[in-house]
Motif scaffolding. Structure first.
Motif: not given
Length: 371
Positions: A112-124
């Motif tokens: 649970a403590q390793a499950a850091v909320p994060h976002v990924a974006v792949l853009t063109d």
């Protein structure tokens, strides 16, 4: 799992079986390996007195587990399976299995403590793929499809029309980047990530940064170029996740060392930590490692604050029939039951708590009488 869900596991009647089984799926005959591993453990648990009905409830969870993740995690009790899930990381051994008065939830807390909320974006220059990974294991995604026409790429031909075509291409890129920035900001506001891992076309990334609001811009970290998929961006972001977890641990241990040096709002060592739990004083319980080979015991009663290093201390407080459990499990149960958080830290760190247990306190303990 959230902290409240893990805490509820202690509400069931024991004894408990806690199983963390390696279920690697990228090896030859993975299903057979996992089945054999469980067969051997199952026999040991039967000899240890675990009811056949409890083990039979675990059997179907083992089947096919090699396709779901790296670790099958199961907490079971007399009434059957209380919780099962697949964890993304393998256990430190082929299996961690315990049968005792309390469940071993340390690997669940570590995940649970390793499950850091994060976002990924792949853009063109035409849009972007965006997704968020959140602590409950879910993923929220969105595809932004901007305008795409023949002028999206700058023409290389000369002539009087070239500046106009260039201007039109830039305008399209700007418009598409604005749509991506809006979608990204919405997702960031929903999940409150620690960072946004960004990859893609260099010019599109520049425009995204320019159009993103400050709260999003401050989170952006470029992790690469034009990857083939969003999964590749998430893979590149794993280093950032590990760095975030390490930074949290560094900050926590620095504060613990400061409070310990001041002899103020810290408890250091098993006895002092249990005493603080008994006073509902613990804000954050620090556990050094997963206690894989640590079988020290303590005693507990019906209430989360009914904890002590020996049975006599609890009996003196009116606890009718104290129960003996593994020390770390008693501490974790008491901490979670009194609303504290639990953090697992590296036992080899200089600032790690003595005896493997320590706590940051909500308030300082009152001085002894006559002090």
């Amino acid at each position: 799992m959230h902290r409240a869900e893990i805490a509820r596991l202690f509400d069931a009647s024991g004894p408990f079986v806690s199983l963390y089984l390696a279920t690697e799926g990228d090896v030859e005959q993975a299903a057979g390996r996992v089945a054999l591993r469980w067969k051997n453990l199952r026999g040991d648990l039967l000899r240890d007195g675990v009811p056949e009905a409890t083990l039979a409830a675990v059997d179907p969870l083992v089947q096919g587990s090699h396709t779901a993740g790296s670790t099958l995690a199961v907490i079971a009790a007399v009434d059957g399976v209380l919780h099962s899930t697949s964890l993304p990381e393998p256990p430190p051994r082929d299996a961690i299995v315990r049968h005792g008065a309390l469940p071993d939830v340390l690997p669940l807390l570590a995940a649970a403590q390793a499950a850091v909320p994060h976002v990924a974006v792949l853009t063109d220059r035409t849009g972007a793929d965006i997704a968020a990974r959140v602590p409950d294991g879910g993923e929220r995604s969105e595809r932004v499809s901007g305008r795409d026409d023949p002028h999206i790429h700058k023409p290389q031909a000369g002539g009087w029309s070239q500046p106009r075509y260039h201007h039109r291409a830039e305008a399209l890129w700007e418009s598409n980047a604005g749509e991506v920035a809006e979608a990204l900001a919405r997702l960031v506001d929903q999940v409150r990530p620690r960072f946004v891992a960004a990859a893609g076309d260099v010019r599109a990334l520049q425009l995204l940064r320019e159009h993103a609001p400050k709260r999003v811009r401050e989170l952006l970290q470029v992790v690469g170029g034009e990857y083939a998929s969003l999964d590749a961006v998430f893979a590149a972001a794993e280093k950032l996740v590990a760095e975030a977890v390490d930074a949290d641990a560094d900050a926590l241990l620095a504060r613990f060392a400061e409070e310990r040096a001041q002899r103020d709002q810290a408890a250091d060592g098993a006895e002092a930590t249990l005493a603080a739990i008994s006073r509902s004083q613990v804000g954050t319980l620090l556990v050094a490692g997963l206690f894989l080979d640590d079988e020290r015991t303590a005693w507990f009663g019906p209430a989360p604050t009914d904890v002590g290093v020996d049975a006599e201390a609890l009996t003196a407080l009116g606890v009718g029939t104290p129960v003996e459990g593994r020390l770390v499990d008693v501490a974790v149960r008491g901490a979670l039951g009194t609303g504290a958080t639990v953090r697992i830290v590296d036992p080899d760190r200089q600032a790690a708590p003595r005896d493997g247990l320590g706590a940051l306190l909500r308030f300082a303990a009152p001085p002894p009488r006559g002090a």
